[in-house]
Enzyme design. Structure first.
Site, PDB file in Angstrom:
ATOM      1  N   CYS A   8     -56.939  78.380 -13.873  1.00  0.00           N
ATOM      2  CA  CYS A   8     -57.573  78.325 -12.544  1.00  0.00           C
ATOM      3  C   CYS A   8     -58.460  79.545 -12.333  1.00  0.00           C
ATOM      4  CB  CYS A   8     -56.526  78.225 -11.447  1.00  0.00           C
ATOM      5  SG  CYS A   8     -55.811  76.579 -11.219  1.00  0.00           S
ATOM      6  N   ASP A  31     -61.767  78.579 -27.054  1.00  0.00           N
ATOM      7  CA  ASP A  31     -60.453  79.230 -27.115  1.00  0.00           C
ATOM      8  C   ASP A  31     -60.623  80.677 -27.573  1.00  0.00           C
ATOM      9  OD1 ASP A  31     -57.329  77.950 -27.366  1.00  0.00           O
ATOM     10  OD2 ASP A  31     -57.680  79.948 -28.208  1.00  0.00           O
ATOM     11  N   ASN A  88     -50.780  70.016 -25.998  1.00  0.00           N
ATOM     12  CA  ASN A  88     -49.408  70.537 -26.053  1.00  0.00           C
ATOM     13  C   ASN A  88     -48.793  70.436 -24.664  1.00  0.00           C
ATOM     14  OD1 ASN A  88     -49.633  71.286 -28.786  1.00  0.00           O
ATOM     15  ND2 ASN A  88     -50.647  73.198 -28.220  1.00  0.00           N
ATOM     16  N   THR A  96     -48.383  76.900 -23.667  1.00  0.00           N
ATOM     17  CA  THR A  96     -48.241  78.287 -23.226  1.00  0.00           C
ATOM     18  C   THR A  96     -48.984  78.572 -21.927  1.00  0.00           C
ATOM     19  OG1 THR A  96     -50.111  79.007 -24.571  1.00  0.00           O
ATOM     20  CG2 THR A  96     -47.931  79.119 -25.588  1.00  0.00           C
ATOM     21  N   HIS A  99     -51.563  74.731 -17.261  1.00  0.00           N
ATOM     22  CA  HIS A  99     -52.703  74.022 -16.638  1.00  0.00           C
ATOM     23  C   HIS A  99     -53.208  73.110 -17.745  1.00  0.00           C
ATOM     24  CE1 HIS A  99     -56.542  74.259 -13.965  1.00  0.00           C
ATOM     25  NE2 HIS A  99     -56.776  73.356 -14.909  1.00  0.00           N
ATOM     26  N   HIS A 101     -54.667  71.186 -20.609  1.00  0.00           N
ATOM     27  CA  HIS A 101     -55.835  71.461 -21.442  1.00  0.00           C
ATOM     28  C   HIS A 101     -55.772  70.630 -22.700  1.00  0.00           C
ATOM     29  CE1 HIS A 101     -52.678  74.458 -22.082  1.00  0.00           C
ATOM     30  NE2 HIS A 101     -53.014  74.487 -23.362  1.00  0.00           N
ATOM     31  N   HIS A 103     -57.148  70.436 -26.407  1.00  0.00           N
ATOM     32  CA  HIS A 103     -57.797  71.214 -27.459  1.00  0.00           C
ATOM     33  C   HIS A 103     -58.698  70.286 -28.275  1.00  0.00           C
ATOM     34  CE1 HIS A 103     -54.804  74.719 -27.538  1.00  0.00           C
ATOM     35  NE2 HIS A 103     -54.086  73.800 -26.906  1.00  0.00           N
TER      36      HIS A 103
HETATM   37  P1  5GP Z   1     -51.381  75.919 -25.500  1.00  0.00           P
HETATM   38  O1  5GP Z   1     -50.558  76.688 -26.479  1.00  0.00           O
HETATM   39  O2  5GP Z   1     -50.862  76.074 -24.082  1.00  0.00           O
HETATM   40  O3  5GP Z   1     -51.597  74.483 -25.882  1.00  0.00           O
HETATM   41  O4  5GP Z   1     -52.842  76.540 -25.556  1.00  0.00           O
HETATM   42  C1  5GP Z   1     -53.261  77.608 -24.805  1.00  0.00           C
HETATM   43  C2  5GP Z   1     -54.523  78.112 -25.458  1.00  0.00           C
HETATM   44  O5  5GP Z   1     -55.188  78.952 -24.544  1.00  0.00           O
HETATM   45  C3  5GP Z   1     -54.274  78.911 -26.723  1.00  0.00           C
HETATM   46  O6  5GP Z   1     -54.930  78.289 -27.821  1.00  0.00           O
HETATM   47  C4  5GP Z   1     -54.848  80.286 -26.398  1.00  0.00           C
HETATM   48  O7  5GP Z   1     -55.496  80.893 -27.494  1.00  0.00           O
HETATM   49  C5  5GP Z   1     -55.809  79.986 -25.266  1.00  0.00           C
HETATM   50  N1  5GP Z   1     -55.980  81.081 -24.344  1.00  0.00           N
HETATM   51  C6  5GP Z   1     -54.974  81.843 -23.787  1.00  0.00           C
HETATM   52  N2  5GP Z   1     -55.502  82.750 -22.963  1.00  0.00           N
HETATM   53  C7  5GP Z   1     -56.868  82.564 -22.985  1.00  0.00           C
HETATM   54  C8  5GP Z   1     -57.957  83.224 -22.316  1.00  0.00           C
HETATM   55  O8  5GP Z   1     -57.786  84.159 -21.534  1.00  0.00           O
HETATM   56  N3  5GP Z   1     -59.207  82.770 -22.599  1.00  0.00           N
HETATM   57  C9  5GP Z   1     -59.433  81.729 -23.454  1.00  0.00           C
HETATM   58  N4  5GP Z   1     -60.712  81.369 -23.671  1.00  0.00           N
HETATM   59  N5  5GP Z   1     -58.412  81.086 -24.091  1.00  0.00           N
HETATM   60  C10 5GP Z   1     -57.159  81.500 -23.852  1.00  0.00           C
HETATM   61 ZN    ZN Z   2     -54.405  76.055 -12.899  1.00  0.00          ZN
END
Ligand code: 5GP
Ligand code: ZN
Length: 115
Positions: A8, A31, A88, A96, A99, A101, A103
């Site tokens: 957000c 990312d 994920n 992690t 919100h 997302h 990929h």
């Molecule tokens: P998840 O593990 O939740 O599926 O993916 C979260 C993704 O967000 C990860 O691939 C991580 O590298 C990316 N990410 C985390 N913090 C940031 C950020 O501050 N900026 C950007 N551009 N990506 C982020």
């Molecule tokens: Zn959010």
């Protein structure tokens, strides 16, 4: 906008990112820790904690996220070589950031099954 939600804050411009796409509903950015040569996150602008939190009211939004991902992938030249979408979800899914997302991963051969 949810308090203390990283994505957000990115949508609001409070945290910088490398923006790829933006419209009224959908936002996409690179990312920060790419797992492939092309690694883009496509998110709803409104806060949705995960894909599991989507309701029938989100039907059009969910479709739009997928179709925008397709447009972005085409612009990134992924469609001839192939690519992968990943959402994920929850602890076991490796989510992690709470919100939703999607990929977009591409630009190299990807392994299967994932870890
Ligand atoms: P998840 O593990 O939740 O599926 O993916 C979260 C993704 O967000 C990860 O691939 C991580 O590298 C990316 N990410 C985390 N913090 C940031 C950020 O501050 N900026 C950007 N551009 N990506 C982020
Ligand atoms: Zn959010």
């Amino acid at each position: 906008m949810a308090d203390d939600c990283l994505f957000c804050k990115i949508v609001a411009g409070d945290i910088p990112c490398e923006e790829v796409y933006s419209d009224d509903d959908v936002f996409a950015f690179r990312d920060i820790n790419p797992a492939a040569p092309t690694h883009i996150l496509v998110i709803p602008k409104k806060h949705l904690a995960s894909v599991a939190a989507a309701t029938p009211a989100d039907e059009a939004l969910m479709g739009k996220i997928l179709l925008k991902a397709n447009e972005i992938g085409q612009a990134e030249d992924l469609h001839s070589s192939g690519f992968r979408y990943v959402i994920n979800t929850g602890k076991d899914g490796g989510q992690t950031v709470d919100h939703l997302h999607l990929h977009i991963l591409g630009g190299r051969g990807l392994f299967w099954p994932p870890g």
